[in-house]
Motif scaffolding. Sequence first.
Motif, PDB file in Angstrom:
ATOM      1  N   MET A   1      57.588 -59.959 -72.263  1.00 17.11           N
ATOM      2  CA  MET A   1      56.535 -60.600 -72.875  1.00 17.11           C
ATOM      3  C   MET A   1      57.105 -61.796 -73.384  1.00 17.11           C
ATOM      4  O   MET A   1      58.039 -61.979 -73.950  1.00 17.11           O
ATOM      5  N   ILE A   2      56.090 -63.099 -72.863  1.00 14.31           N
ATOM      6  CA  ILE A   2      56.664 -64.384 -73.217  1.00 14.31           C
ATOM      7  C   ILE A   2      55.897 -64.397 -74.557  1.00 14.31           C
ATOM      8  O   ILE A   2      54.809 -64.354 -75.006  1.00 14.31           O
ATOM      9  N   PRO A   3      56.839 -65.149 -75.832  1.00 13.19           N
ATOM     10  CA  PRO A   3      56.180 -65.271 -76.920  1.00 13.19           C
ATOM     11  C   PRO A   3      55.132 -66.821 -76.910  1.00 13.19           C
ATOM     12  O   PRO A   3      55.621 -67.611 -77.457  1.00 13.19           O
ATOM     13  N   PHE A   4      54.063 -66.443 -76.165  1.00  6.22           N
ATOM     14  CA  PHE A   4      53.184 -67.497 -75.975  1.00  6.22           C
ATOM     15  C   PHE A   4      51.636 -67.038 -75.839  1.00  6.22           C
ATOM     16  O   PHE A   4      50.923 -67.337 -74.905  1.00  6.22           O
ATOM     17  N   ALA A   5      51.330 -66.465 -77.012  1.00  7.15           N
ATOM     18  CA  ALA A   5      49.957 -65.972 -77.061  1.00  7.15           C
ATOM     19  C   ALA A   5      49.074 -66.855 -77.998  1.00  7.15           C
ATOM     20  O   ALA A   5      49.570 -67.227 -79.078  1.00  7.15           O
ATOM     21  N   ALA A   6      47.881 -67.196 -77.645  1.00 10.09           N
ATOM     22  CA  ALA A   6      46.977 -68.009 -78.187  1.00 10.09           C
ATOM     23  C   ALA A   6      46.886 -67.602 -79.720  1.00 10.09           C
ATOM     24  O   ALA A   6      46.528 -68.319 -80.648  1.00 10.09           O
ATOM     25  N   ALA A   7      46.884 -66.077 -79.905  1.00  7.80           N
ATOM     26  CA  ALA A   7      46.770 -65.587 -81.399  1.00  7.80           C
ATOM     27  C   ALA A   7      47.803 -65.897 -82.152  1.00  7.80           C
ATOM     28  O   ALA A   7      47.359 -65.967 -83.483  1.00  7.80           O
ATOM     29  N   ASP A   8      48.838 -66.118 -81.729  1.00  5.77           N
ATOM     30  CA  ASP A   8      50.085 -66.684 -82.589  1.00  5.77           C
ATOM     31  C   ASP A   8      50.373 -67.861 -82.538  1.00  5.77           C
ATOM     32  O   ASP A   8      51.551 -68.285 -83.351  1.00  5.77           O
ATOM     33  N   ARG A   9      49.577 -68.938 -82.243  1.00  8.39           N
ATOM     34  CA  ARG A   9      49.773 -70.052 -82.180  1.00  8.39           C
ATOM     35  C   ARG A   9      49.966 -70.806 -83.497  1.00  8.39           C
ATOM     36  O   ARG A   9      50.935 -71.729 -83.897  1.00  8.39           O
ATOM     37  N   THR A  10      49.330 -70.208 -84.352  1.00  7.65           N
ATOM     38  CA  THR A  10      49.159 -70.964 -85.900  1.00  7.65           C
ATOM     39  C   THR A  10      50.579 -70.591 -86.552  1.00  7.65           C
ATOM     40  O   THR A  10      50.962 -71.556 -86.965  1.00  7.65           O
ATOM     41  N   GLN A  11      50.881 -69.329 -86.119  1.00  4.91           N
ATOM     42  CA  GLN A  11      52.291 -68.944 -86.772  1.00  4.91           C
ATOM     43  C   GLN A  11      53.339 -69.666 -86.274  1.00  4.91           C
ATOM     44  O   GLN A  11      54.162 -69.874 -86.726  1.00  4.91           O
ATOM     45  N   TYR A  12      53.360 -69.888 -84.848  1.00  7.08           N
ATOM     46  CA  TYR A  12      54.284 -70.810 -84.188  1.00  7.08           C
ATOM     47  C   TYR A  12      54.346 -72.276 -84.802  1.00  7.08           C
ATOM     48  O   TYR A  12      55.499 -72.796 -85.289  1.00  7.08           O
ATOM     49  N   LEU A  13      53.234 -72.502 -85.113  1.00  5.30           N
ATOM     50  CA  LEU A  13      52.982 -74.139 -85.805  1.00  5.30           C
ATOM     51  C   LEU A  13      53.884 -74.210 -87.155  1.00  5.30           C
ATOM     52  O   LEU A  13      54.623 -74.671 -87.277  1.00  5.30           O
ATOM     53  N   GLU A  14      53.187 -73.084 -87.987  1.00  7.54           N
ATOM     54  CA  GLU A  14      53.739 -73.073 -89.314  1.00  7.54           C
ATOM     55  C   GLU A  14      55.360 -72.840 -89.230  1.00  7.54           C
ATOM     56  O   GLU A  14      56.018 -73.224 -90.163  1.00  7.54           O
ATOM     57  N   ASN A  15      55.952 -72.078 -88.483  1.00  5.68           N
ATOM     58  CA  ASN A  15      57.348 -71.883 -88.104  1.00  5.68           C
ATOM     59  C   ASN A  15      58.116 -72.910 -88.234  1.00  5.68           C
ATOM     60  O   ASN A  15      59.064 -73.288 -88.655  1.00  5.68           O
ATOM     61  N   LEU A  16      57.491 -73.754 -87.445  1.00  2.00           N
ATOM     62  CA  LEU A  16      58.088 -75.355 -86.946  1.00  2.00           C
ATOM     63  C   LEU A  16      58.345 -76.021 -88.434  1.00  2.00           C
ATOM     64  O   LEU A  16      59.177 -76.946 -88.559  1.00  2.00           O
ATOM     65  N   THR A  17      57.183 -76.105 -89.037  1.00  2.00           N
ATOM     66  CA  THR A  17      57.366 -76.908 -90.426  1.00  2.00           C
ATOM     67  C   THR A  17      58.445 -76.115 -91.371  1.00  2.00           C
ATOM     68  O   THR A  17      58.513 -77.073 -92.432  1.00  2.00           O
ATOM     69  N   THR A  18      58.952 -75.116 -91.237  1.00  2.00           N
ATOM     70  CA  THR A  18      60.061 -74.612 -92.169  1.00  2.00           C
ATOM     71  C   THR A  18      61.405 -74.957 -91.802  1.00  2.00           C
ATOM     72  O   THR A  18      62.432 -74.629 -92.556  1.00  2.00           O
ATOM     73  N   LYS A  19      61.501 -75.722 -90.556  1.00  2.00           N
ATOM     74  CA  LYS A  19      62.916 -76.000 -90.319  1.00  2.00           C
ATOM     75  C   LYS A  19      62.964 -77.500 -89.413  1.00  2.00           C
ATOM     76  O   LYS A  19      61.910 -78.133 -89.475  1.00  2.00           O
ATOM     77  N   LYS A  20      64.294 -77.875 -89.281  1.00  2.00           N
ATOM     78  CA  LYS A  20      64.315 -79.248 -88.549  1.00  2.00           C
ATOM     79  C   LYS A  20      64.757 -78.864 -87.103  1.00  2.00           C
ATOM     80  O   LYS A  20      65.763 -78.419 -86.894  1.00  2.00           O
ATOM     81  N   VAL A  21      63.871 -79.057 -86.186  1.00  2.00           N
ATOM     82  CA  VAL A  21      64.524 -78.981 -84.830  1.00  2.00           C
ATOM     83  C   VAL A  21      65.161 -80.171 -84.467  1.00  2.00           C
ATOM     84  O   VAL A  21      65.423 -81.276 -84.905  1.00  2.00           O
ATOM     85  N   HIS A  22      66.321 -79.860 -83.207  1.00  2.00           N
ATOM     86  CA  HIS A  22      66.848 -81.053 -82.722  1.00  2.00           C
ATOM     87  C   HIS A  22      66.018 -82.052 -82.139  1.00  2.00           C
ATOM     88  O   HIS A  22      66.168 -83.263 -82.291  1.00  2.00           O
ATOM     89  N   ILE A  23      65.189 -81.325 -81.305  1.00  2.00           N
ATOM     90  CA  ILE A  23      64.089 -82.463 -80.529  1.00  2.00           C
ATOM     91  C   ILE A  23      62.707 -82.092 -80.461  1.00  2.00           C
ATOM     92  O   ILE A  23      62.562 -80.783 -80.312  1.00  2.00           O
TER      93      ILE A  23
END
Length: 561
Positions: free
Chosen positions: A1-23
Motif C-alpha cells: 500500500m502506498i501511503p497516499f490516501a485522500a482520507a489521510d491527507r490532513t494527517q500528512y499535512l499536519e505531520n509536515l508542520t512538526t518538522k523541518k524537511v530538507h526540500i
Amino acid sequence: MIPFAAADRTQYLENLTTKKVHILVIGGGITGAGILLDAVNRGFETALIEKKDFASGTSSRSTKLIHGGLRYLKQAQFSLVKETGKERKIVYNNAKHLVERNKMILPFYKGGTLGAWTTSIALWLYDRLARVGKNEHKMMLKKQTTMRIEPLLNTEGLKGAGLYYEYKVDDTRLTLEIIKKAVESGGVALNYTEAIGYLYEDGKISGVKVLDVLSNTTYEIQADYVVNASGPWSDQVAMLEHKPESLKRIVLSKGVHIVVPFHRLPLKQPVYFENRSDKRMIFAIPHWEYTYIGTTDTAYSMDMDHPLANKEEVSYLVKSLSQVFPKAHISENDVHSTWAGIRPLVYEKGKTLAELSRKDEVFKSTSGLISIAGGKLTGYRKMAERVVELILAEFKSQENKTSPVLHEEALTDLSNVSGSEFKSDDDFRKLKSYCNSLCTHLQVDERVMEKVFHRYGTNTEQVVALAETFTDQVEDPYLRLELGGLLYGIRQEMVCTLSDYLIRRTNQLYFGRDQIKKFLIPVLDLLASELGLDETRKSKNLEDFMKEYDSVMQWQNEKTL
Ligand code: FAD
C-alpha cells in the motif's frame, strides 16, 4: 500500500508542520514530480505541495509525446533535441504501461516547407542526435507507398513522406505515477495545498506558508530549501517573496488540441503535417476510440487556472485537417472535446513565441528561492537532476543544515515509476496478457481491460480486486470496474474530488466525454461515502465537475464573427 490516501491527507499535512524537511517543492506538475523523486532517491527528506490537483496544470494538457522535438532542429536547438531524444528511451523503459511506440508519418507536399531532401536530412540528423536505435531509424517513402500507408492523406501535390518513430504517453498519469513512486520511497505529496507566502530566517527563505484549500486552514512548513517548480505560475510564485525581485522570466503561450471520434478520422498511425497557410506543424494522433489534433501556439495572458480552446483555435485546427485529410470531411460538429495548455517559456529579449527556446533554466533569488522554468515533459528527469544537484552541492558545503543521508546519484534512469514494476519486456507482455484474460471472468470486453492495464500497469490487480468487492451489489460489470478504479484512486492516488478521478486519473473528460454521464451518479455516491462528504460538499463536487465538463465545449457558444 502506498501511503497516499485522500482520507489521510490532513494527517500528512499536519505531520509536515512538526518538522523541518530538507526540500519543499512547490508545484505538482511533471517538473515538481521529477524533483521530488530525484531528491527522495538521494536521501533528502522532501515534500511537494500542489495548489489544485497533481498534473492539473500544463502537465495534463500537452500533445502527450515523449520526443526529441523534431521541429526544434529548425531552430538549431541541437542540444535540446539530443538530451530529450536520449531521455525518451529512459522514460519508455521506466513507464512501460504509459508509453506507446508509434510510427509517425511526415508527408511533404508541392509548395510546402519540407521536401524529400530536407525531410531526409532532418530525420537523419534527428536519428543521430537523439541516438535512435537502428530498428527505429527513419525511412523515406515514395508517393505511392505513402498513399498506401495512409489512404486518408490528400494526394494532390503529395510528393512522399518521411517515416520515423514517436512515443506517445499519458502525460497526466506519468506525473502521478512518478509522484506515487516518490511517496512509496518516503516522499510526501499533497494536492490542494497552495503556497501563499514564505518564512524567513536571517533574510533567507526557511519555509513556506501554505493554505489547505479543502479546509481553508493555513499552515507553516519549514524547509532548508524551497524549489519553485510551478511552471506557468513561476513568476507569480516568485513574486510571493517579501522583497520580490522584479522579474519577467516566463512568457506564456497557449496550445490547443481538439478530439474527434476515431471513426471520423481513422488514421492508421499518427501524422505530423504542415498547415498550408501559416506553415505550422500539427500532429494528428489516434488514441483508442478517438483521434486528437494539435496544437496551436499563441501568446496568452488570461486566466491561467482555466485555459480554454476558443472558436478561432478550433476552427484553425479543423481547417488544417481539411487541407490534409479532405476525404474525411471533418467539421466543427465532429469535435467531441478539447483541451488547452499553457507553455511556460523562458523569456529571451527580442524573440517571438515561435523562436523562443523550449530549454529550461534554473534561477536562484538572493533569499534562496530556487526556481526552475521552461523545459519539456520529456526532459523532466534531467531538469530535476539539475535542480537537486545544485542543492546537493550547497548542502555538502554547509554545516548548519539538518544532516541528510546523501547518495551522490539519484539513479532515476533506473527507477521504474509506480505501475511499471516490470522486470523485463517479457514480464510486461505476460502481465498484459494475464490482465486481458481476466475479461471473461470480469464480463468486460478485451479493449476495456487493455485500457485498464495501460492505466494502472502492475497495479491493475489491485483495481480488479477492488472492483470484485462490488460483485454482489452492482450488476453492471463495467460499473464495477469503474468503482474499483475510483476506490483505488481514493485510497492510493489521493483522489479528493470527482474531477480528480474523471479528468486526471482517467482522462475521461477528453477521451470518453459522451459516456461519462452513464456512471456519474454511482461514481459520485461512492466518492461521497468514501470521503464522508456531506450533501453540500457532494453537490459542490458535482457542480465543479459539470463546469469543467461544459467548459471544454464552451467555444461552441461563441458567436462567429
Ligand atoms: P505544470 O504542469 O503547469 O505544473 C505546475 C504546477 O504548479 C501546476 O499544477 C500548478 O497548479 C502548481 N502551482 C502553481 N502555483 C502554485 C502555488 N502557489 N502553490 C502550489 N502549487 C502551485 N512537452 C513534451 O515533452 N512533449 C509534448 O508533446 C508536449 N506538448 C505540449 C503541448 C502543449 C499545448 C503545451 C502547452 C506544452 C507541451 N509540452 C510538451 C511541454 C510540457 O507539457 C511542459 O513543459 C510541462 O508539462 C510543464 O510542466 P511543469 O511541471 O513545469 O508545469
